[in-house]
Design a protein around this motif. Structure first.
Motif, PDB file in Angstrom:
ATOM      1  N   ILE A  28       0.715  -0.673   0.159  1.00 43.93           N
ATOM      2  CA  ILE A  28       0.201  -0.067   0.065  1.00 43.93           C
ATOM      3  C   ILE A  28       0.794   1.143   0.041  1.00 43.93           C
ATOM      4  O   ILE A  28       1.358   1.562   0.595  1.00 43.93           O
ATOM      5  CB  ILE A  28      -1.188  -0.003   0.869  1.00 43.93           C
ATOM      6  CG1 ILE A  28      -2.197  -0.886   0.946  1.00 43.93           C
ATOM      7  CG2 ILE A  28      -1.464   1.353   1.123  1.00 43.93           C
ATOM      8  CD1 ILE A  28      -2.479  -1.396   2.488  1.00 43.93           C
ATOM      9  N   LEU A  29       1.121   2.608  -0.826  1.00 47.10           N
ATOM     10  CA  LEU A  29       1.361   3.460  -0.549  1.00 47.10           C
ATOM     11  C   LEU A  29       0.503   4.432   0.376  1.00 47.10           C
ATOM     12  O   LEU A  29       0.589   4.985   0.505  1.00 47.10           O
ATOM     13  CB  LEU A  29       1.593   3.836  -2.635  1.00 47.10           C
ATOM     14  CG  LEU A  29       1.992   5.298  -2.486  1.00 47.10           C
ATOM     15  CD1 LEU A  29       3.406   5.245  -1.994  1.00 47.10           C
ATOM     16  CD2 LEU A  29       2.279   5.703  -4.199  1.00 47.10           C
ATOM     17  N   ARG A  30      -1.127   4.671  -1.032  1.00 47.80           N
ATOM     18  CA  ARG A  30      -1.663   5.259   0.058  1.00 47.80           C
ATOM     19  C   ARG A  30      -3.531   4.916  -0.365  1.00 47.80           C
ATOM     20  O   ARG A  30      -3.417   3.800  -1.141  1.00 47.80           O
ATOM     21  CB  ARG A  30      -1.773   6.662  -0.231  1.00 47.80           C
ATOM     22  CG  ARG A  30      -2.269   7.133  -1.615  1.00 47.80           C
ATOM     23  CD  ARG A  30      -2.496   8.592  -2.258  1.00 47.80           C
ATOM     24  NE  ARG A  30      -3.006   9.069  -1.627  1.00 47.80           N
ATOM     25  CZ  ARG A  30      -3.505  10.827  -1.554  1.00 47.80           C
ATOM     26  NH1 ARG A  30      -2.036  11.313  -1.309  1.00 47.80           N
ATOM     27  NH2 ARG A  30      -4.363  11.120  -1.203  1.00 47.80           N
ATOM     28  N   THR A  33     -10.262   6.501  -0.541  1.00 47.83           N
ATOM     29  CA  THR A  33     -11.530   6.704   0.485  1.00 47.83           C
ATOM     30  C   THR A  33     -11.333   4.762   0.976  1.00 47.83           C
ATOM     31  O   THR A  33     -11.751   4.325   0.456  1.00 47.83           O
ATOM     32  CB  THR A  33     -12.733   6.678  -0.436  1.00 47.83           C
ATOM     33  OG1 THR A  33     -13.146   8.072  -0.672  1.00 47.83           O
ATOM     34  CG2 THR A  33     -14.820   7.424   0.546  1.00 47.83           C
ATOM     35  N   MET A  34     -11.682   5.233   2.661  1.00 53.96           N
ATOM     36  CA  MET A  34     -13.033   3.999   2.767  1.00 53.96           C
ATOM     37  C   MET A  34     -14.319   3.692   3.280  1.00 53.96           C
ATOM     38  O   MET A  34     -14.751   4.822   3.374  1.00 53.96           O
ATOM     39  CB  MET A  34     -11.711   3.657   4.055  1.00 53.96           C
ATOM     40  CG  MET A  34     -10.388   3.596   3.666  1.00 53.96           C
ATOM     41  SD  MET A  34      -9.319   2.973   5.220  1.00 53.96           S
ATOM     42  CE  MET A  34      -9.151   1.490   5.177  1.00 53.96           C
ATOM     43  N   GLU A  98     -10.260   2.258  -1.739  1.00 50.13           N
ATOM     44  CA  GLU A  98      -9.605   2.630  -3.028  1.00 50.13           C
ATOM     45  C   GLU A  98      -8.175   3.037  -2.478  1.00 50.13           C
ATOM     46  O   GLU A  98      -7.940   3.824  -1.218  1.00 50.13           O
ATOM     47  CB  GLU A  98     -10.305   4.035  -2.861  1.00 50.13           C
ATOM     48  CG  GLU A  98     -11.934   3.965  -3.647  1.00 50.13           C
ATOM     49  CD  GLU A  98     -12.509   5.536  -4.240  1.00 50.13           C
ATOM     50  OE1 GLU A  98     -13.240   5.143  -4.560  1.00 50.13           O
ATOM     51  OE2 GLU A  98     -12.017   6.085  -3.853  1.00 50.13           O
ATOM     52  N   VAL A  99      -7.747   1.968  -3.338  1.00 50.60           N
ATOM     53  CA  VAL A  99      -5.826   1.874  -2.696  1.00 50.60           C
ATOM     54  C   VAL A  99      -4.128   2.217  -3.664  1.00 50.60           C
ATOM     55  O   VAL A  99      -5.591   1.850  -4.825  1.00 50.60           O
ATOM     56  CB  VAL A  99      -5.806   0.397  -2.248  1.00 50.60           C
ATOM     57  CG1 VAL A  99      -4.108   0.189  -1.766  1.00 50.60           C
ATOM     58  CG2 VAL A  99      -6.876   0.008  -0.965  1.00 50.60           C
ATOM     59  N   ASN A 107      -3.864   2.024  -9.219  1.00 45.49           N
ATOM     60  CA  ASN A 107      -4.907   2.193  -8.148  1.00 45.49           C
ATOM     61  C   ASN A 107      -5.748   0.962  -7.819  1.00 45.49           C
ATOM     62  O   ASN A 107      -6.696   0.753  -9.057  1.00 45.49           O
ATOM     63  CB  ASN A 107      -6.049   3.634  -8.715  1.00 45.49           C
ATOM     64  CG  ASN A 107      -5.214   4.341  -8.145  1.00 45.49           C
ATOM     65  OD1 ASN A 107      -4.823   4.499  -6.840  1.00 45.49           O
ATOM     66  ND2 ASN A 107      -5.374   5.371  -8.587  1.00 45.49           N
ATOM     67  N   LEU A 108      -6.668   0.395  -7.032  1.00 46.16           N
ATOM     68  CA  LEU A 108      -7.200  -0.683  -6.752  1.00 46.16           C
ATOM     69  C   LEU A 108      -8.396  -0.388  -5.803  1.00 46.16           C
ATOM     70  O   LEU A 108      -8.487   0.539  -5.023  1.00 46.16           O
ATOM     71  CB  LEU A 108      -6.597  -1.829  -5.978  1.00 46.16           C
ATOM     72  CG  LEU A 108      -5.202  -2.404  -7.144  1.00 46.16           C
ATOM     73  CD1 LEU A 108      -4.535  -3.555  -6.225  1.00 46.16           C
ATOM     74  CD2 LEU A 108      -5.979  -3.180  -8.568  1.00 46.16           C
ATOM     75  N   GLU A 109      -9.781  -1.295  -6.180  1.00 45.91           N
ATOM     76  CA  GLU A 109     -10.517  -0.958  -5.682  1.00 45.91           C
ATOM     77  C   GLU A 109     -10.650  -2.428  -4.448  1.00 45.91           C
ATOM     78  O   GLU A 109     -11.174  -3.239  -5.724  1.00 45.91           O
ATOM     79  CB  GLU A 109     -12.313  -0.726  -6.231  1.00 45.91           C
ATOM     80  CG  GLU A 109     -13.482  -1.013  -4.849  1.00 45.91           C
ATOM     81  CD  GLU A 109     -14.949  -0.841  -5.884  1.00 45.91           C
ATOM     82  OE1 GLU A 109     -14.544  -1.199  -6.612  1.00 45.91           O
ATOM     83  OE2 GLU A 109     -15.454   0.222  -5.038  1.00 45.91           O
ATOM     84  N   VAL A 110     -10.284  -2.505  -3.512  1.00 44.23           N
ATOM     85  CA  VAL A 110     -10.683  -4.030  -2.668  1.00 44.23           C
ATOM     86  C   VAL A 110     -11.483  -3.928  -1.701  1.00 44.23           C
ATOM     87  O   VAL A 110     -12.168  -3.138  -1.154  1.00 44.23           O
ATOM     88  CB  VAL A 110      -9.373  -3.561  -2.424  1.00 44.23           C
ATOM     89  CG1 VAL A 110      -8.760  -5.213  -1.414  1.00 44.23           C
ATOM     90  CG2 VAL A 110      -7.907  -2.911  -3.085  1.00 44.23           C
ATOM     91  N   TRP A 111     -11.693  -5.179  -1.564  1.00 46.44           N
ATOM     92  CA  TRP A 111     -13.366  -5.458  -1.058  1.00 46.44           C
ATOM     93  C   TRP A 111     -12.501  -6.348   0.006  1.00 46.44           C
ATOM     94  O   TRP A 111     -11.296  -7.350  -0.534  1.00 46.44           O
ATOM     95  CB  TRP A 111     -14.325  -6.253  -1.213  1.00 46.44           C
ATOM     96  CG  TRP A 111     -14.766  -5.648  -2.076  1.00 46.44           C
ATOM     97  CD1 TRP A 111     -14.961  -5.041  -3.870  1.00 46.44           C
ATOM     98  CD2 TRP A 111     -16.094  -4.898  -1.899  1.00 46.44           C
ATOM     99  NE1 TRP A 111     -15.888  -4.035  -4.307  1.00 46.44           N
ATOM    100  CE2 TRP A 111     -17.076  -3.901  -3.621  1.00 46.44           C
ATOM    101  CE3 TRP A 111     -17.145  -4.269  -0.552  1.00 46.44           C
ATOM    102  CZ2 TRP A 111     -17.804  -2.590  -2.757  1.00 46.44           C
ATOM    103  CZ3 TRP A 111     -17.992  -3.531  -1.224  1.00 46.44           C
ATOM    104  CH2 TRP A 111     -18.228  -2.515  -2.019  1.00 46.44           C
ATOM    105  N   GLY A 112     -13.372  -6.184   1.254  1.00 51.61           N
ATOM    106  CA  GLY A 112     -12.874  -7.376   2.404  1.00 51.61           C
ATOM    107  C   GLY A 112     -14.086  -8.554   2.266  1.00 51.61           C
ATOM    108  O   GLY A 112     -14.569  -8.462   1.178  1.00 51.61           O
TER     109      GLY A 112
END
Length: 121
Positions: A28-30, A33-34, A98-99, A107-112
């Protein structure tokens, strides 16, 4: 690779409280939004709340005044404090982020994987 891991889901009585937590890990760089989403049986996934990197928040009308989202940017975590829970809050709650990753930069959108909240007497 980036992963989101939620915790805190449980069975609670109406009127009770729960706190959900989500921690992000990986290259992760940054994180921008979470958010927390939820999906009840037979219904579509819906946004519960989100929080920007700067701390701005947005809530679904159904949870305003009862839920509070917060984050610790340094620790890559987001929490959802839920009060005055109702049976209609029963759902699987999903963390979303949004990672921006490193190596490679993208840029990725990640889900748990989701955590189950059941509100019932």
């Amino acid at each position: 690779q980036v992963q989101l891991v939620e915790s805190g889901g449980d069975l609670v009585q109406p009127g009770g409280s729960l706190r959900l937590s989500c921690i992000a890990s990986g290259t992760i760089l940054r994180i921008n939004t979470m958010a927390w989403y939820r999906q009840a049986p037979g219904k579509e996934r819906e946004l519960v709340a989100n929080i920007t990197r700067g701390g701005g928040t947005n809530y679904a009308d159904s949870v305003k005044g009862r839920f509070a989202i917060s984050r610790d940017t340094a620790k890559n975590t987001v929490r959802l404090n839920m009060n005055s829970l109702k049976p209609e809050d029963t759902a699987v709650y999903y963390c979303n982020a949004e990672v921006m990753t490193i190596n490679p930069y993208r840029n990725l959108e990640v889900w748990g994987q989701g955590t189950l909240v059941t509100v019932s007497s």
